[in-house]
Design a protein around this motif. Sequence first.
Motif, PDB file in Angstrom:
ATOM      1  N   ARG C 184       0.834  -1.201   0.000  1.00 41.43           N
ATOM      2  CA  ARG C 184       0.000   0.000   0.000  1.00 41.43           C
ATOM      3  C   ARG C 184       0.871   1.254   0.000  1.00 41.43           C
ATOM      4  NH1 ARG C 184      -2.776   0.471   5.114  1.00 41.43           N
ATOM      5  NH2 ARG C 184      -1.169   2.011   5.535  1.00 41.43           N
ATOM      6  N   SER C 185       1.881   1.269   0.885  1.00 40.82           N
ATOM      7  CA  SER C 185       2.704   2.470   0.992  1.00 40.82           C
ATOM      8  C   SER C 185       3.468   2.733  -0.293  1.00 40.82           C
ATOM      9  CB  SER C 185       3.701   2.339   2.151  1.00 40.82           C
ATOM     10  OG  SER C 185       3.038   1.913   3.297  1.00 40.82           O
ATOM     11  N   LEU C 186       4.001   1.659  -0.895  1.00 38.39           N
ATOM     12  CA  LEU C 186       4.763   1.854  -2.131  1.00 38.39           C
ATOM     13  C   LEU C 186       3.846   2.329  -3.254  1.00 38.39           C
ATOM     14  CD1 LEU C 186       7.219  -1.159  -2.001  1.00 38.39           C
ATOM     15  CD2 LEU C 186       7.793   1.259  -1.884  1.00 38.39           C
ATOM     16  N   LYS C 187       2.621   1.840  -3.273  1.00 38.74           N
ATOM     17  CA  LYS C 187       1.693   2.304  -4.298  1.00 38.74           C
ATOM     18  C   LYS C 187       1.365   3.766  -4.103  1.00 38.74           C
ATOM     19  CE  LYS C 187      -0.574  -1.858  -5.953  1.00 38.74           C
ATOM     20  NZ  LYS C 187      -1.556  -2.903  -5.607  1.00 38.74           N
ATOM     21  N   GLN C 188       1.133   4.128  -2.832  1.00 37.33           N
ATOM     22  CA  GLN C 188       0.844   5.535  -2.532  1.00 37.33           C
ATOM     23  C   GLN C 188       1.982   6.429  -3.005  1.00 37.33           C
ATOM     24  OE1 GLN C 188      -0.101   5.263   1.711  1.00 37.33           O
ATOM     25  NE2 GLN C 188      -1.623   6.862   1.348  1.00 37.33           N
ATOM     26  N   ALA C 189       3.208   5.919  -2.852  1.00 39.70           N
ATOM     27  CA  ALA C 189       4.361   6.732  -3.220  1.00 39.70           C
ATOM     28  C   ALA C 189       4.721   6.559  -4.688  1.00 39.70           C
ATOM     29  CB  ALA C 189       5.553   6.369  -2.344  1.00 39.70           C
ATOM     30  N   ALA C 190       3.856   5.895  -5.457  1.00 35.93           N
ATOM     31  CA  ALA C 190       4.054   5.709  -6.897  1.00 35.93           C
ATOM     32  C   ALA C 190       5.373   5.026  -7.214  1.00 35.93           C
ATOM     33  CB  ALA C 190       3.970   7.038  -7.635  1.00 35.93           C
ATOM     34  N   LEU C 191       5.709   4.042  -6.394  1.00 35.00           N
ATOM     35  CA  LEU C 191       6.974   3.334  -6.607  1.00 35.00           C
ATOM     36  C   LEU C 191       6.734   1.836  -6.837  1.00 35.00           C
ATOM     37  CD1 LEU C 191      10.053   3.705  -6.582  1.00 35.00           C
ATOM     38  CD2 LEU C 191      10.033   3.250  -4.142  1.00 35.00           C
ATOM     39  N   TRP C 192       5.539   1.396  -6.522  1.00 37.06           N
ATOM     40  CA  TRP C 192       5.263  -0.039  -6.519  1.00 37.06           C
ATOM     41  C   TRP C 192       5.594  -0.698  -7.848  1.00 37.06           C
ATOM     42  CZ3 TRP C 192       4.678  -4.041  -3.562  1.00 37.06           C
ATOM     43  CH2 TRP C 192       4.041  -5.180  -4.035  1.00 37.06           C
ATOM     44  N   ASP C 193       5.158  -0.082  -8.942  1.00 39.48           N
ATOM     45  CA  ASP C 193       5.361  -0.717 -10.235  1.00 39.48           C
ATOM     46  C   ASP C 193       6.831  -0.932 -10.546  1.00 39.48           C
ATOM     47  OD1 ASP C 193       2.682  -0.738 -10.527  1.00 39.48           O
ATOM     48  OD2 ASP C 193       2.598   1.152 -11.660  1.00 39.48           O
ATOM     49  N   GLU C 194       7.665  -0.031 -10.046  1.00 35.77           N
ATOM     50  CA  GLU C 194       9.081  -0.132 -10.397  1.00 35.77           C
ATOM     51  C   GLU C 194       9.828  -1.143  -9.537  1.00 35.77           C
ATOM     52  OE1 GLU C 194      10.659   4.054 -10.752  1.00 35.77           O
ATOM     53  OE2 GLU C 194       8.506   4.374 -10.844  1.00 35.77           O
ATOM     54  N   VAL C 195       9.344  -1.413  -8.334  1.00 35.95           N
ATOM     55  CA  VAL C 195      10.136  -2.263  -7.437  1.00 35.95           C
ATOM     56  C   VAL C 195       9.426  -3.523  -6.978  1.00 35.95           C
ATOM     57  CG1 VAL C 195      11.409  -0.290  -6.563  1.00 35.95           C
ATOM     58  CG2 VAL C 195       9.380  -1.067  -5.347  1.00 35.95           C
ATOM     59  N   SER C 196       8.189  -3.759  -7.452  1.00 41.91           N
ATOM     60  CA  SER C 196       7.425  -4.864  -6.865  1.00 41.91           C
ATOM     61  C   SER C 196       8.131  -6.206  -7.009  1.00 41.91           C
ATOM     62  CB  SER C 196       6.042  -4.926  -7.503  1.00 41.91           C
ATOM     63  OG  SER C 196       6.206  -5.113  -8.890  1.00 41.91           O
ATOM     64  N   ASP C 197       8.992  -6.333  -8.024  1.00 43.57           N
ATOM     65  CA  ASP C 197       9.637  -7.632  -8.205  1.00 43.57           C
ATOM     66  C   ASP C 197      11.017  -7.703  -7.560  1.00 43.57           C
ATOM     67  OD1 ASP C 197      10.555  -5.741  -9.867  1.00 43.57           O
ATOM     68  OD2 ASP C 197      10.793  -7.035 -11.621  1.00 43.57           O
ATOM     69  N   ARG C 198      11.409  -6.690  -6.844  1.00 46.40           N
ATOM     70  CA  ARG C 198      12.714  -6.786  -6.169  1.00 46.40           C
ATOM     71  C   ARG C 198      12.672  -6.141  -4.790  1.00 46.40           C
ATOM     72  NH1 ARG C 198      16.365  -2.044  -8.566  1.00 46.40           N
ATOM     73  NH2 ARG C 198      14.807  -0.835  -9.655  1.00 46.40           N
ATOM     74  N   LEU C 199      11.678  -6.523  -4.036  1.00 45.09           N
ATOM     75  CA  LEU C 199      11.513  -5.928  -2.709  1.00 45.09           C
ATOM     76  C   LEU C 199      12.651  -6.285  -1.765  1.00 45.09           C
ATOM     77  CD1 LEU C 199       7.697  -6.379  -2.113  1.00 45.09           C
ATOM     78  CD2 LEU C 199       8.949  -4.305  -2.632  1.00 45.09           C
ATOM     79  N   GLU C 200      13.347  -7.406  -2.054  1.00 42.83           N
ATOM     80  CA  GLU C 200      14.400  -7.821  -1.126  1.00 42.83           C
ATOM     81  C   GLU C 200      15.755  -7.219  -1.478  1.00 42.83           C
ATOM     82  OE1 GLU C 200      13.597  -9.231   1.602  1.00 42.83           O
ATOM     83  OE2 GLU C 200      11.524  -9.430   0.921  1.00 42.83           O
ATOM     84  N   ASP C 201      15.811  -6.419  -2.566  1.00 46.04           N
ATOM     85  CA  ASP C 201      17.093  -5.811  -2.925  1.00 46.04           C
ATOM     86  C   ASP C 201      17.435  -4.668  -1.980  1.00 46.04           C
ATOM     87  OD1 ASP C 201      17.013  -7.538  -4.935  1.00 46.04           O
ATOM     88  OD2 ASP C 201      17.094  -6.083  -6.581  1.00 46.04           O
ATOM     89  N   ASN C 202      18.728  -4.385  -1.907  1.00 47.93           N
ATOM     90  CA  ASN C 202      19.174  -3.288  -1.056  1.00 47.93           C
ATOM     91  C   ASN C 202      18.652  -1.962  -1.609  1.00 47.93           C
ATOM     92  OD1 ASN C 202      20.615  -1.362   0.417  1.00 47.93           O
ATOM     93  ND2 ASN C 202      22.308  -2.792   0.708  1.00 47.93           N
ATOM     94  N   ALA C 203      18.086  -1.155  -0.734  1.00 50.93           N
ATOM     95  CA  ALA C 203      17.476   0.096  -1.165  1.00 50.93           C
ATOM     96  C   ALA C 203      18.507   1.058  -1.734  1.00 50.93           C
ATOM     97  CB  ALA C 203      16.757   0.752   0.004  1.00 50.93           C
ATOM     98  N   LEU C 204      19.788   0.867  -1.347  1.00 48.55           N
ATOM     99  CA  LEU C 204      20.807   1.788  -1.835  1.00 48.55           C
ATOM    100  C   LEU C 204      21.090   1.570  -3.318  1.00 48.55           C
ATOM    101  CD1 LEU C 204      23.190   1.715   1.207  1.00 48.55           C
ATOM    102  CD2 LEU C 204      21.679   3.543   0.515  1.00 48.55           C
ATOM    103  N   GLY C 205      20.567   0.472  -3.868  1.00 46.40           N
ATOM    104  CA  GLY C 205      20.761   0.224  -5.292  1.00 46.40           C
ATOM    105  C   GLY C 205      19.744   0.941  -6.167  1.00 46.40           C
ATOM    106  N   LEU C 206      18.782   1.627  -5.563  1.00 46.77           N
ATOM    107  CA  LEU C 206      17.780   2.354  -6.347  1.00 46.77           C
ATOM    108  C   LEU C 206      18.352   3.669  -6.863  1.00 46.77           C
ATOM    109  CD1 LEU C 206      14.676   1.902  -4.027  1.00 46.77           C
ATOM    110  CD2 LEU C 206      15.187   0.677  -6.130  1.00 46.77           C
ATOM    111  N   SER C 207      17.672   4.230  -7.870  1.00 46.79           N
ATOM    112  CA  SER C 207      18.116   5.539  -8.362  1.00 46.79           C
ATOM    113  C   SER C 207      17.712   6.609  -7.353  1.00 46.79           C
ATOM    114  CB  SER C 207      17.449   5.830  -9.687  1.00 46.79           C
ATOM    115  OG  SER C 207      16.107   6.202  -9.471  1.00 46.79           O
ATOM    116  N   GLY C 208      18.268   7.815  -7.529  1.00 42.68           N
ATOM    117  CA  GLY C 208      17.990   8.883  -6.573  1.00 42.68           C
ATOM    118  C   GLY C 208      16.504   9.170  -6.432  1.00 42.68           C
ATOM    119  N   GLY C 209      15.814   9.261  -7.570  1.00 35.33           N
ATOM    120  CA  GLY C 209      14.390   9.561  -7.517  1.00 35.33           C
ATOM    121  C   GLY C 209      13.605   8.437  -6.857  1.00 35.33           C
TER     122      GLY C 209
END
Lengths: 502, 358, 310
Positions: C184-209
Amino acid sequence: MFDRVALGIVGTAIVTFLLGWTTLFDRTSPDTAVAGLSLFALFGVAFLLAGAGLIAAGIASNVGLFKTTADQYTGLGTGVAFGVVGFATGGLVTTILFGVGATGSALAGLVVALIVTLGIAVLPEDIGTTLPVGLLALVWGVLLAAGFVDVGWVWDPPSLAATFHAPIVVPLVTIALSLLVAWSGAIVAEGFGSQGRQNGAYLMIGLNAFGMIAVLLLLILFVVRKGLPTLLEGAQFGPGLSISVPFLTKGVMLGQQYNGIFPAIVGTVWLVVGAVVLAIPMGIGAAVFLTEYAEQGRFTAVIETATNALWSTPSIVYGLFGYAFLVPRFGNRNSLLAGMMVLGFMLLPLVVITSREAIKSVPDEYRDASAALGVNQWQTIRSVVLPAAMPGVVTGVILGVGRIAGETAPILLVTSGAPFPARAPSILGSFRFTATPPFVQNEALLQASSALPYQLYAVITAGVGQEEAFGWGTALVLLLVVLGFYAIGIASRIYFRRKLHQ
Amino acid sequence: MSTTELHQQVRERFGVETIDDRVVALGAAGALCLLVSAITFLIGSPFTALPFAGFLFTVAYGLYEYQAATAKALSFLATIGTGTILALITFYLLVEALPAIRLMGAEMFTSTSEPMWRTRGEEMYSLVPMMWGTLVTTVLAMLIAGPLGVAGALFISEIAPDAVREVVKPAVETLAGIPSIVYGFIGFTILNDYMMESLELPTSGSLVIVGLVVGLMSLPTVVSVAEDAIASVPESMKSGSLALGTTDWQTIKSITIPASFSGVSAAVLLGVGRAIGETMAATVILGHAQRLPDPLYDVFGNTETLTSLIASQYGVASGTHMSALFAAGVVLFVSVTVLSIGSQYIERRMKHQLQGES
Amino acid sequence: MSDQTVTRTNDEQQSNSLTDQQPTSHTVDAETDEQLVDSWTDYEFEGEAAITVEDLDVYYGDDHAIDSISMEIPEQSVTALIGPSGCGKSTYLRCLNRMNDRIDSARVDGTVEIDGENIYEGDTDLVELRKKVGMVFQSPNPFPKSIRENVSYGPRKHGDVNVGLLGKLLGGDDSEAERRLVERSLKQAALWDEVSDRLEDNALGLSGGQQQRLCIARCLAVDPDVILMDEPASALDPVATAKIEDLIEQLAEEYTVVVVTHNMQQAARISDQTAVFLTGGQLVEYDDTDKIFENPESDRVEDYVTGKFG
Ligand SMILES: Nc1ncnc2c1ncn2[C@@H]1O[C@H](COP(=O)(O)OP(=O)(O)OP(=O)(O)O)[C@@H](O)[C@H]1O
Ligand SMILES: [Mg+2]
């Protein structure tokens, strides 16, 4: 009301904690009687009160008499912590009561630990953090107050060389239990929950920091108190500015009124000077090459690993190396020169490491600015990089010097000679030039010498006895020298940092 | 290779502008002198001073005439020298240890049958008791210095108010400088007597005292190194956690400690290295018995550590006996080097992880 | 560091030029200003105030960073704070969830009422306050943990979800609840679609945005009433910025959002009302966003929003 009970419990626990230490070190005697109660019985009463208070507070919170923020469960973290306590208690009690061997008591301890861990983890937090501690305190309180464990109590475990008497055991258990009680009380005081756990943890961490500083300061004060009389023996201040301290200016000679450690001081000074002369140019040179000239790659990585390995190599290993490599080359006997070189080798990695750090932290803009003026690399290093890195290097070197000045083991193997020499080595006065190789000779450099740490070791191996006072004096001087270096090093670092931030 | 190419190379490598054959010649002469003096020193010849003087002369001339090139060459030599020292230490320890290892074979590190250490008659050198002694004292020491040290570091960097930190931090660093022989002296004169008296120990000195003293001794080192690691966790990370409504303690537990885990474990490993290599305290406190305690976990008994074995016996040892002491040195050297490399590896891994690479 | 030096020199230059040229008229100006400013900042709005700030002063040592600010922030709307660098916007924002307590030299006077309670009163529970008033920082600061752990960090620490061994033991494993919360939170933040398949990855590997939106999701997971954002898009490219802007407008339907920005157009696009701070920590004008950008009362504000100064 709730807070006050909790604070009372914490206060009581801290008092028993401190009294436990003083009793352990014979500052308070178990026979001291207050209001007709012996010290141990007094401990017992304190634990009875604290234990009852904790249990009452836990239950009061659980049934909702007082509003607290206790969590639903105590949690595995606390459970495991109690599991460790349970392991120790279970193991010890089974051994003491039933005399089972090591394996048996370890097994019993494990069983207890497992039950305690899981049992406590699933309890409501306000019960889980108070009840176990409270019960332990009550049991210990009953044992002491009712006299089941008194001054005459003894436990002689068959498998250990030691025999445990009450004057040691009771304070130790009291100290450990006091900590538990204080922790639990601190959690109660903040009404459990995350705030309560923070309070409990902070109390423990604070006590630890306080205790650590206290112990180390006491240690220094102790050496000062023991050593000062020897240091000042026969010392004269005045008239005017004339000061004479024979302990610092004389050697050890028969028929002399006051013996001293002058030769050892001179030996240490020369050792340090020699090590510094060897290590500093080499260390800074290597650091400059690694950071400024060399391309970062396999070679620098290998050297870096080697430096770190050298830095952690034990001093006695350096001693062995000096013994095998240097001593045979300097006339097969212990010598000041070998000591200088070994200490220099020990100092080297530290100089490399700190200089590299310092040089790395010089901003690249400096180098670029200098290069933009058309200055070549070496001139940039010499006139921009090194001066900017100097404060860091100096600080590191001073700290390193403090460390090697107190080193004993390598000196023992490569430099030590007569334990209580009468005369100091005179390096400057013994240079001689000859027409045959090796042309330059310095007898004193190739002779054994004493040094402050070695002198202290010599006192110990001589069986202490009458020399003990001499030893304390030496220990004090050594401590002053080494801590002096450290204080200067750290002060200069603070000074340079402040200057940088202004 | 033609001379111009050579010049080109030298120019690139040493960053000198004006270049002629004399620089090359000078470099070659210096290198030769140094090599010869190294060889003469190694074979213990009294003529070492001659080539070395030659080297010094070349350097002086080089610094006067071609400063940049000489400085670079010198710094390169210093780097090589640092590596060489490690190589020499390794080489000489191994060579000296070889006779004993050849005599004993693998038994040197495994044999537990009495007698384990006999220097006269039928010689017998098993390092097992010493390795056990070192292991026990190190474990005891780290049980003290590890948790207390990390807690102390947390106090200084996360909990103490600024004013307290500014006093406590330098104080702890200074305390790291108390020489081990001073600890040893106190342990020997005070603790040994105290323990003998109040625990009715049969002998003066025991592993538990050494463990205590060495633990206390490594405490300031662990504190100050761990403190550096903890203080380097970025404030933004901690604020991020606090802004979500966690307590300071929760932030410490869930953010600060995991993020600084590599540095903190490096600090503890450094402490372990110090404890393993600690010589003087063990030497003066222990009673020097080269056998295993019975039962093994009897920490109140007397045995020997690797370091104290060397320090207490080197004076009377010769031949294979001395070589056996070198073998003890090899064990020390190897274990500490492995620790050092291990901690560097952990640190590098964790750094990568923190930066989001894997 | 550099921030401070820059602002300091600004201050000096300004006060120098003022004292040098017309010292007397300056004081007169300031006096009339004060009354005017009071009226310019007296913003009337319909509905409830989520936050009421009265006479707020902040000092860093001797530096006066916030100069007696009063303002009411309406709930379920976007309030933008704009002003030149170093004028105290971040300081002001940090007062609203007491993050200034982290800075030893900072001292705060005045009252900040949230839900009718003054958060600077003695026994305020900081933990409860910060659960209610979430914050997103200028540069993304995800924890070095997995994406999932980043989002569920707050609820876990607050004991709202019990996962792990203990949860399993007691049969009350909340992993399902946690999963839903994260989604729910990721969807609210409009991020769910981009990360739903790698929730266990380290967050520091994401882009700045993505990291910044993760930080917003992390904040939303705690379910605050108020969200403070300090230049949330300053480190992002236009695409990511647009996403964050959309997000902010959506959030205002449920939450009270206070956002600091340097970007005038951004403030105009996303906010319902705008407060303009000027050097010295003063609130100069506070009104409907349209009014501020089209027809401000104060000349200095006009200069600032039209880009003539600052
Ligand atoms: N931790 C601190 N210690 C001392 N002074 C500070 C601190 N933080 C901010 N200041 C000072 O307070 C004033 C306001 O700073 P603040 O960070 O609130 O400005 P800002 O409006 O957010 O600027 P920017 O737009 O550049 O982020 C500045 O003069 C700054 O130097
Ligand atoms: Mg800001």
